[in-house]
Design a protein around this motif. Structure first.
Motif, PDB file in Angstrom:
ATOM      1  N   PHE A 229       0.842  -1.188   0.000  1.00 57.59           N
ATOM      2  CA  PHE A 229       0.000   0.000   0.000  1.00 57.59           C
ATOM      3  C   PHE A 229       0.881   1.242   0.000  1.00 57.59           C
ATOM      4  O   PHE A 229       0.668   2.186  -0.771  1.00 57.59           O
ATOM      5  CB  PHE A 229      -0.890  -0.030   1.247  1.00 57.59           C
ATOM      6  CG  PHE A 229      -1.821   1.139   1.377  1.00 57.59           C
ATOM      7  CD1 PHE A 229      -2.828   1.347   0.446  1.00 57.59           C
ATOM      8  CD2 PHE A 229      -1.700   2.013   2.452  1.00 57.59           C
ATOM      9  CE1 PHE A 229      -3.697   2.422   0.579  1.00 57.59           C
ATOM     10  CE2 PHE A 229      -2.559   3.088   2.594  1.00 57.59           C
ATOM     11  CZ  PHE A 229      -3.558   3.295   1.650  1.00 57.59           C
ATOM     12  N   PHE A 230       1.902   1.232   0.844  1.00 62.62           N
ATOM     13  CA  PHE A 230       2.843   2.344   0.963  1.00 62.62           C
ATOM     14  C   PHE A 230       3.496   2.653  -0.379  1.00 62.62           C
ATOM     15  O   PHE A 230       3.664   3.795  -0.749  1.00 62.62           O
ATOM     16  CB  PHE A 230       3.902   1.976   2.014  1.00 62.62           C
ATOM     17  CG  PHE A 230       5.205   2.698   1.887  1.00 62.62           C
ATOM     18  CD1 PHE A 230       5.365   3.959   2.432  1.00 62.62           C
ATOM     19  CD2 PHE A 230       6.271   2.112   1.221  1.00 62.62           C
ATOM     20  CE1 PHE A 230       6.567   4.626   2.320  1.00 62.62           C
ATOM     21  CE2 PHE A 230       7.476   2.777   1.104  1.00 62.62           C
ATOM     22  CZ  PHE A 230       7.622   4.039   1.648  1.00 62.62           C
ATOM     23  N   SER A 231       3.851   1.597  -1.124  1.00 60.37           N
ATOM     24  CA  SER A 231       4.576   1.855  -2.359  1.00 60.37           C
ATOM     25  C   SER A 231       3.633   2.143  -3.523  1.00 60.37           C
ATOM     26  O   SER A 231       4.065   2.265  -4.640  1.00 60.37           O
ATOM     27  CB  SER A 231       5.513   0.694  -2.681  1.00 60.37           C
ATOM     28  OG  SER A 231       4.760  -0.459  -2.906  1.00 60.37           O
ATOM     29  N   GLY A 232       2.357   2.286  -3.242  1.00 56.89           N
ATOM     30  CA  GLY A 232       1.441   2.786  -4.263  1.00 56.89           C
ATOM     31  C   GLY A 232       0.568   1.739  -4.927  1.00 56.89           C
ATOM     32  O   GLY A 232      -0.154   2.055  -5.868  1.00 56.89           O
TER      33      GLY A 232
ATOM     34  N   GLU B 304       2.209  10.519   8.142  1.00 57.53           N
ATOM     35  CA  GLU B 304       1.333   9.531   7.502  1.00 57.53           C
ATOM     36  C   GLU B 304       0.189  10.201   6.754  1.00 57.53           C
ATOM     37  O   GLU B 304      -0.217   9.758   5.694  1.00 57.53           O
ATOM     38  CB  GLU B 304       0.772   8.571   8.569  1.00 57.53           C
ATOM     39  CG  GLU B 304       1.793   7.541   9.013  1.00 57.53           C
ATOM     40  CD  GLU B 304       1.292   6.632  10.126  1.00 57.53           C
ATOM     41  OE1 GLU B 304       2.047   5.781  10.563  1.00 57.53           O
ATOM     42  OE2 GLU B 304       0.120   6.796  10.557  1.00 57.53           O
ATOM     43  N   GLY B 308      -0.447   9.946   2.712  1.00 57.46           N
ATOM     44  CA  GLY B 308      -1.608   9.143   2.328  1.00 57.46           C
ATOM     45  C   GLY B 308      -1.740   7.827   3.072  1.00 57.46           C
ATOM     46  O   GLY B 308      -2.632   7.037   2.782  1.00 57.46           O
ATOM     47  N   MET B 309      -0.859   7.574   4.028  1.00 62.05           N
ATOM     48  CA  MET B 309      -0.940   6.319   4.764  1.00 62.05           C
ATOM     49  C   MET B 309      -2.055   6.358   5.803  1.00 62.05           C
ATOM     50  O   MET B 309      -2.459   5.332   6.339  1.00 62.05           O
ATOM     51  CB  MET B 309       0.387   6.038   5.483  1.00 62.05           C
ATOM     52  CG  MET B 309       1.552   5.740   4.575  1.00 62.05           C
ATOM     53  SD  MET B 309       1.299   4.279   3.569  1.00 62.05           S
ATOM     54  CE  MET B 309       1.552   2.976   4.780  1.00 62.05           C
ATOM     55  N   ASP B 328      -4.912   8.060  -1.843  1.00 64.74           N
ATOM     56  CA  ASP B 328      -4.119   6.942  -1.342  1.00 64.74           C
ATOM     57  C   ASP B 328      -2.644   7.155  -1.722  1.00 64.74           C
ATOM     58  O   ASP B 328      -2.337   7.998  -2.559  1.00 64.74           O
ATOM     59  CB  ASP B 328      -4.675   5.601  -1.834  1.00 64.74           C
ATOM     60  CG  ASP B 328      -4.572   5.442  -3.329  1.00 64.74           C
ATOM     61  OD1 ASP B 328      -3.498   5.723  -3.881  1.00 64.74           O
ATOM     62  OD2 ASP B 328      -5.571   5.046  -3.959  1.00 64.74           O
ATOM     63  N   PRO B 329      -1.739   6.406  -1.085  1.00 66.95           N
ATOM     64  CA  PRO B 329      -0.306   6.655  -1.312  1.00 66.95           C
ATOM     65  C   PRO B 329       0.083   6.613  -2.791  1.00 66.95           C
ATOM     66  O   PRO B 329       0.925   7.404  -3.225  1.00 66.95           O
ATOM     67  CB  PRO B 329       0.373   5.527  -0.536  1.00 66.95           C
ATOM     68  CG  PRO B 329      -0.581   5.150   0.511  1.00 66.95           C
ATOM     69  CD  PRO B 329      -1.951   5.355  -0.068  1.00 66.95           C
ATOM     70  N   GLY B 330      -0.537   5.713  -3.545  1.00 70.63           N
ATOM     71  CA  GLY B 330      -0.205   5.607  -4.957  1.00 70.63           C
ATOM     72  C   GLY B 330      -0.479   6.911  -5.686  1.00 70.63           C
ATOM     73  O   GLY B 330       0.333   7.408  -6.463  1.00 70.63           O
ATOM     74  N   ALA B 331      -1.656   7.498  -5.412  1.00 74.82           N
ATOM     75  CA  ALA B 331      -2.042   8.734  -6.086  1.00 74.82           C
ATOM     76  C   ALA B 331      -1.148   9.894  -5.662  1.00 74.82           C
ATOM     77  O   ALA B 331      -0.786  10.749  -6.480  1.00 74.82           O
ATOM     78  CB  ALA B 331      -3.504   9.048  -5.777  1.00 74.82           C
ATOM     79  N   ARG B 333       1.961   9.639  -4.635  1.00 73.74           N
ATOM     80  CA  ARG B 333       3.251   9.429  -5.295  1.00 73.74           C
ATOM     81  C   ARG B 333       3.209   9.946  -6.729  1.00 73.74           C
ATOM     82  O   ARG B 333       4.178  10.527  -7.215  1.00 73.74           O
ATOM     83  CB  ARG B 333       3.621   7.946  -5.300  1.00 73.74           C
ATOM     84  CG  ARG B 333       4.193   7.497  -3.974  1.00 73.74           C
ATOM     85  CD  ARG B 333       4.375   5.997  -3.945  1.00 73.74           C
ATOM     86  NE  ARG B 333       4.920   5.573  -2.671  1.00 73.74           N
ATOM     87  CZ  ARG B 333       6.214   5.530  -2.380  1.00 73.74           C
ATOM     88  NH1 ARG B 333       7.105   5.845  -3.297  1.00 73.74           N
ATOM     89  NH2 ARG B 333       6.622   5.167  -1.199  1.00 73.74           N
ATOM     90  N   HIS B 339       8.774   8.771  -0.290  1.00 74.17           N
ATOM     91  CA  HIS B 339       8.565   8.707   1.148  1.00 74.17           C
ATOM     92  C   HIS B 339       9.467   7.648   1.764  1.00 74.17           C
ATOM     93  O   HIS B 339       9.409   6.488   1.388  1.00 74.17           O
ATOM     94  CB  HIS B 339       7.078   8.373   1.387  1.00 74.17           C
ATOM     95  CG  HIS B 339       6.702   8.204   2.830  1.00 74.17           C
ATOM     96  ND1 HIS B 339       5.535   7.595   3.206  1.00 74.17           N
ATOM     97  CD2 HIS B 339       7.330   8.560   3.962  1.00 74.17           C
ATOM     98  CE1 HIS B 339       5.459   7.584   4.527  1.00 74.17           C
ATOM     99  NE2 HIS B 339       6.534   8.165   5.016  1.00 74.17           N
ATOM    100  N   GLY B 362       7.112   0.432  -7.160  1.00 73.79           N
ATOM    101  CA  GLY B 362       6.755   1.816  -7.425  1.00 73.79           C
ATOM    102  C   GLY B 362       7.044   2.193  -8.860  1.00 73.79           C
ATOM    103  O   GLY B 362       6.388   3.055  -9.428  1.00 73.79           O
ATOM    104  N   ARG B 365       5.679  -0.631 -13.083  1.00 71.82           N
ATOM    105  CA  ARG B 365       4.765  -0.490 -14.225  1.00 71.82           C
ATOM    106  C   ARG B 365       5.394   0.312 -15.362  1.00 71.82           C
ATOM    107  O   ARG B 365       4.767   0.502 -16.399  1.00 71.82           O
ATOM    108  CB  ARG B 365       3.475   0.195 -13.774  1.00 71.82           C
ATOM    109  CG  ARG B 365       2.591  -0.665 -12.899  1.00 71.82           C
ATOM    110  CD  ARG B 365       1.781  -1.618 -13.746  1.00 71.82           C
ATOM    111  NE  ARG B 365       0.947  -2.479 -12.916  1.00 71.82           N
ATOM    112  CZ  ARG B 365       0.344  -3.572 -13.392  1.00 71.82           C
ATOM    113  NH1 ARG B 365       0.495  -3.921 -14.654  1.00 71.82           N
ATOM    114  NH2 ARG B 365      -0.388  -4.312 -12.605  1.00 71.82           N
TER     115      ARG B 365
END
Lengths: 362, 511
Positions: A229-232, B304, B308-309, B328-331, B333, B339, B362, B365
């Motif tokens: 989750f942390f890494s996206g 956090e 987004g954590m 969320d963390p993905g968005a 980033r 981080h 990360g 993709r």
């Protein structure tokens, strides 16, 4: 990304299997059977005729698909124990779709039945998946309970609304049009062309898990969801997707059983087959390739044991004993190794402290 | 030696890679309240765990009531009259208060059956004796944290403790509960002549409750004073100490646009309490904003929420000019943030995955790593991982082993390598060098300053104050979820230490 085979694992698996046979032999001897004759009967039960070979291949297919369904769940950290229910529902719905479409072309009916079976299996796995992701309900409990519900629901459908028109048939749906049956590959056995479809599904599952970036995300999610989750990575979505695919595979196995072997739905389409697949997955430590290999081994043992019962009069429960001992040995093996490793680490830490102390005194 | 309750003689405690206690000698007198203060990782808890028999010291001796603690186990320490209340309570939630208190020394009927009536009776008698009111039949899980702590204290008293160790007892309490606890401490010391050792971060509490205070820094006891003769200022400077001598880091460039903007942010912690309280701050490009705070004052929750954590309750976060609130963390980033999380084991790595897999996350993709957008190009990935591995000087047995096999410092380098290689315009860095050896610290510091000089906006948080001082262009102090001070240019470390422990806030309230 690991290329080396795990020789330690293979070695202990072989030892476990051997040990299981030895213990099985002791039990046979105590029970008054000749172990040599019994094992010979087992071997001939699996290999003596084409029909037996067909049967064990078909059973290997079931074990392999259900085992991989279980691996798929475990890859994202979910223990799907509900495959049995997903399988049964897939079987009954898949069958009934075939009954409804009676008279249509097989090219329409069979894909429609497969899709319906997969959809219902996926949906039935989505329920515990959703509960797990959104409300953190333990999936083991929900899937086990959903199994019971599914089994009862299928019984109800087969005795009630979807009952076979023949009054002598209790708890079974109507029989499928023979045009829809998967073609039997070995006459007299259960082996049908479904195994080709199964091979394709197996390959795809393996490919996605081991070779794609989606498989990579699944692996990370299962190993450490917080890190993923942390890494996206959208972990919730991946868990739900895997749960659905796992359920769809189980549903498909049910449909294969109906269209390939039973040709109508009754409770014998699965005799706790998912749990045997799950056992294989556990012994294989959730490694897909090992699951494929072990499926054959356990299918041979099971079909062989049935033959042994017929020809030598030895109860086929000996199969269960062997299977259980293998599980037991494998579990003990990892425990023994873990404690050896922990001991070594403690020793090392103590030595480190001592060395630091000596240095600080210098 | 009669009025000495506890004596440490040259006690040292080494863990693999860390010297947690360094030749500590200390006498604690009978009937006093002794406060032990210091930054995180200064070795306070370790020292008390040695006293309680949890750790056998690598060197030195411990005497309790004049008798040497030879068998280092909690059982032996309890036998000598030591009781400890841990920061995380050791209670059985579903048991009643009485059942918890008598646990391990249950009154029995006919040597076999648990005697609940006797347990209740004993609990009530004990509560009466020490003036610690509790309901013996209440289930512990239904009690407030303050009452649970009271049960913990009663438990130690039931076992006959004369020396009571409280490990950060007020960290979980409300101000009223803290007052009640202090009243209890004063009573047991005055009436029962008990000895109380209290570990804390909060200096005004030290002044309020203790008779003497010991200050620890980096494993060593740097001084013991009579509380009456010190003030917060003195304690703060003893705690912070002189900065370590490093090469000077060259900082170039001038701050640019605002890249991180936090406005009126309120965040709750896992227990549902307000951890970050309507906080606002901003970080510019080419600037390091350091957060100085004692652990548990909202800095973790703040970071956090920014990354987004954790979901914020109210307020807004803007990253690179885009609204990032609630993403969320993905968005987040994707907006240009990388981080380094404070806990590398639970969040920063997947221990079972290979170094390669950990370095790849990360960016897995990205087109160059995928054929047709889904098939992983294994050899490209491996080449990339090896390149990063060498660039960041990670030392281990290659990229093919699980990250869990690396040492803590190298594991941290994996995290730093991955996050820094994004070349993102914004970096959030928490505890960049926790548990990392000196050489690696220097390397990581240089990496951070390099990124700063390249124009990255960096939000830094560390329990190591020297690190915050060294790297930051600007420092804010946090106390109980609020900013208590902001410092730029030349600043006094003592003043920062004071703001971190709520000192200034009290002064403000007074004026």
């Amino acid at each position: 990304m690991k290329k080396k085979r795990d020789w330690g694992y293979l070695g202990s698996l072989c030892i476990s299997v051997l040990l299981a046979f030895v213990i099985g032999a002791v039990i046979l001897a105590v029970a008054g059977f000749s172990p040599v004759k019994a094992y010979a009967a087992m071997a001939s039960g699996a290999f003596s005729s084409a029909r037996h070979i067909g049967d064990f291949l078909e059973y290997a297919m079931v074990l392999c698909l259900t085992g991989l369904a279980c691996v798929l769940g475990s890859r994202v950290g979910i223990f799907n124990v509900g495959g049995e229910g997903q399988l049964l529902l897939g079987a009954v719905v898949g069958c009934q779709v075939g009954v409804w479409l009676n008279g249509q072309s097989p090219w329409l009916a069979i894909p429609a039945a497969a899709l319906a079976a997969m959809a219902v299996g996926a949906f039935y796995a989505l329920i515990p998946g959703w509960l797990k992701v959104k409300v953190k309900v333990n999936e083991v409990i929900t899937t086990i309970m959903l199994n019971t519900i599914a089994a009862s629901l299928c019984q109800y459908l087969a005795k009630g609304p979807w009952k076979n028109p023949n009054k002598n048939m209790v708890a079974a749906t109507a029989q499928l049009d023979p045009r829809y049956w998967f073609k039997t590959l070995i006459p007299g056995s259960n082996l049908s062309t479904a195994i080709i479809a199964a091979a394709v599904v197996t390959f795809l599952t393996w490919y996605v898990m081991q070779k794609t970036s989606t498989g990579y995300e699944m692996k990370l999610t299962g190993q450490n969801p917080r890190f993923a989750f942390f890494s996206g990575i959208k972990t919730d979505r991946i868990v739900l997707a895997c749960m659905c695919i796992s359920g769809a595979m189980c549903g498909l196995v049910g449909m294969f059983r109906v269209y390939g072997a039973e040709h109508l739905y009754r409770s014998s389409v699965s005799n706790q087959y998912y749990f045997e697949g799950l056992t294989v997955a556990m012994i294989a430590r959730y490694d897909p390739v090992t699951v494929i290999g072990l499926s054959f081994l356990f299918a041979i043992l099971k079909i062989g044991a049935q033959g042994m019962e017929l020809s030598a009069g030895v109860p086929n429960q000996i199969y269960l004993i062997i299977q259980t001992v293998v599980i037991f040995c494998m579990a003990a093996e990892s425990g023994v190794f873990a404690s050896l490793r922990a001991g070594a680490q403690r020793k090392k830490a103590r030595a480190d402290i001592r060395r630091k102390e000596e240095e600080s005194h210098v | 030696m009669d009025d000495i309750a506890v004596r440490f003689e040259h006690v040292s405690m080494a863990f693999p890679g860390v010297l947690a206690n360094d030749d500590v000698s200390l006498d604690i007198r009978r009937g006093e309240v002794f406060a032990l203060v210091g930054e995180n990782g200064a070795g306070k808890s370790t020292l008390m765990n040695v006293l309680y028999g949890i750790h056998a010291p690598t060197d030195g001796r411990v005497f309790i009531n004049g008798r040497e603690l030879t068998d280092h186990s909690p059982k032996a320490a309890i036998g000598l009259g030591v009781g400890m209340v841990h920061q995380h309570f050791m209670l059985v939630p579903s048991f009643t208060v009485a059942q918890n208190i008598v646990l391990s020394r249950e009154p029995r009927r006919g040597r076999v059956f648990f005697d609940n009536a006797a347990a209740r009776r004993k609990t009530l008698a004990l509560a009466e004796e020490y003036g610690l009111e509790v309901d013996p039949d209440a289930a512990v899980e239904e009690l407030s944290v303050g009452l649970q702590q009271r049960v913990e204290i009663l438990k130690t008293l039931y076992r006959g403790a004369e020396i009571l160790i409280l490990d950060e007892p007020t960290a979980v309490l409300t101000p009223q509960e803290t007052e009640e606890l202090f009243a209890v401490i004063r009573r047991v010391v005055r009436e029962k002549r008990m000895t109380v050792v209290i570990i804390t971060h909060k200096l005004y509490e030290v002044l309020a409750i203790s008779d003497r205070v010991g200050v620890m820094r980096k494993g060593a006891l740097v001084g013991v004073r009579d509380t009456a003769q010190v003030d917060e200022q003195t304690l703060a400077s003893m705690m912070v100490g002189r900065p370590m001598l490093y090469d000077k880091l060259e900082k170039t460039g001038t701050p640019g646009e605002v890249m991180i903007e936090v406005k009126d942010l309120t965040v709750r912690d896992n227990r549902g309490l307000v951890a970050v309280d309507k906080l606002s701050l901003s970080v510019r490009a080419g600037e390091v904003l350091g957060i100085a705070a004692v652990e548990g004052n909202g800095q973790s929750e703040l970071l956090e929420a920014v990354t987004g954590m954790r979901k914020a309750e109210s307020g807004a976060v803007t990253i690179c000019g885009h609204d990032a609130t609630g993403l969320d963390p993905g968005a987040i980033r994707a907006l240009g943030l990388a981080h380094v999380p404070e806990d590398r084991l639970s969040t920063g790595v997947s221990r079972d995955a290979t170094v390669t897999d950990n370095l790849l996350t990360g960016r897995h993709r990205e087109k160059r790593f995928n054929r047709f957008g889904f098939h992983q190009r294994t050899s490209t990935i491996e080449r990339y991982a090896r390149e990063i591995y060498e660039k960041f000087d990670i030392r281990g047995s290659g990229t093919d082993v699980p990250v869990g096999d690396l040492s803590g410092g190298n594991m941290q380098k994996v995290v730093i390598a991955r996050e820094f290689s994004f070349d993102s315009p914004v970096l959030v860095v928490a505890q960049p060098t926790r548990g990392v050896d000196v050489g690696a610290i220097e390397f990581i510091h240089r990496q951070i300053i390099d990124r700063r000089n390249q124009g990255c906006a960096i939000l830094l948080c560390s329990a190591d104050l020297d690190e915050v001082f060294r790297l930051s262009d600007r420092i804010v102090t946090l106390y109980e979820g609020k900013i208590t001070g902001e410092f730029t240019g030349e600043f006094s470390k003592d003043e920062i230490g004071l703001c971190m422990t709520g000192g200034q806030r009290d002064k403000e309230a007074a004026s």
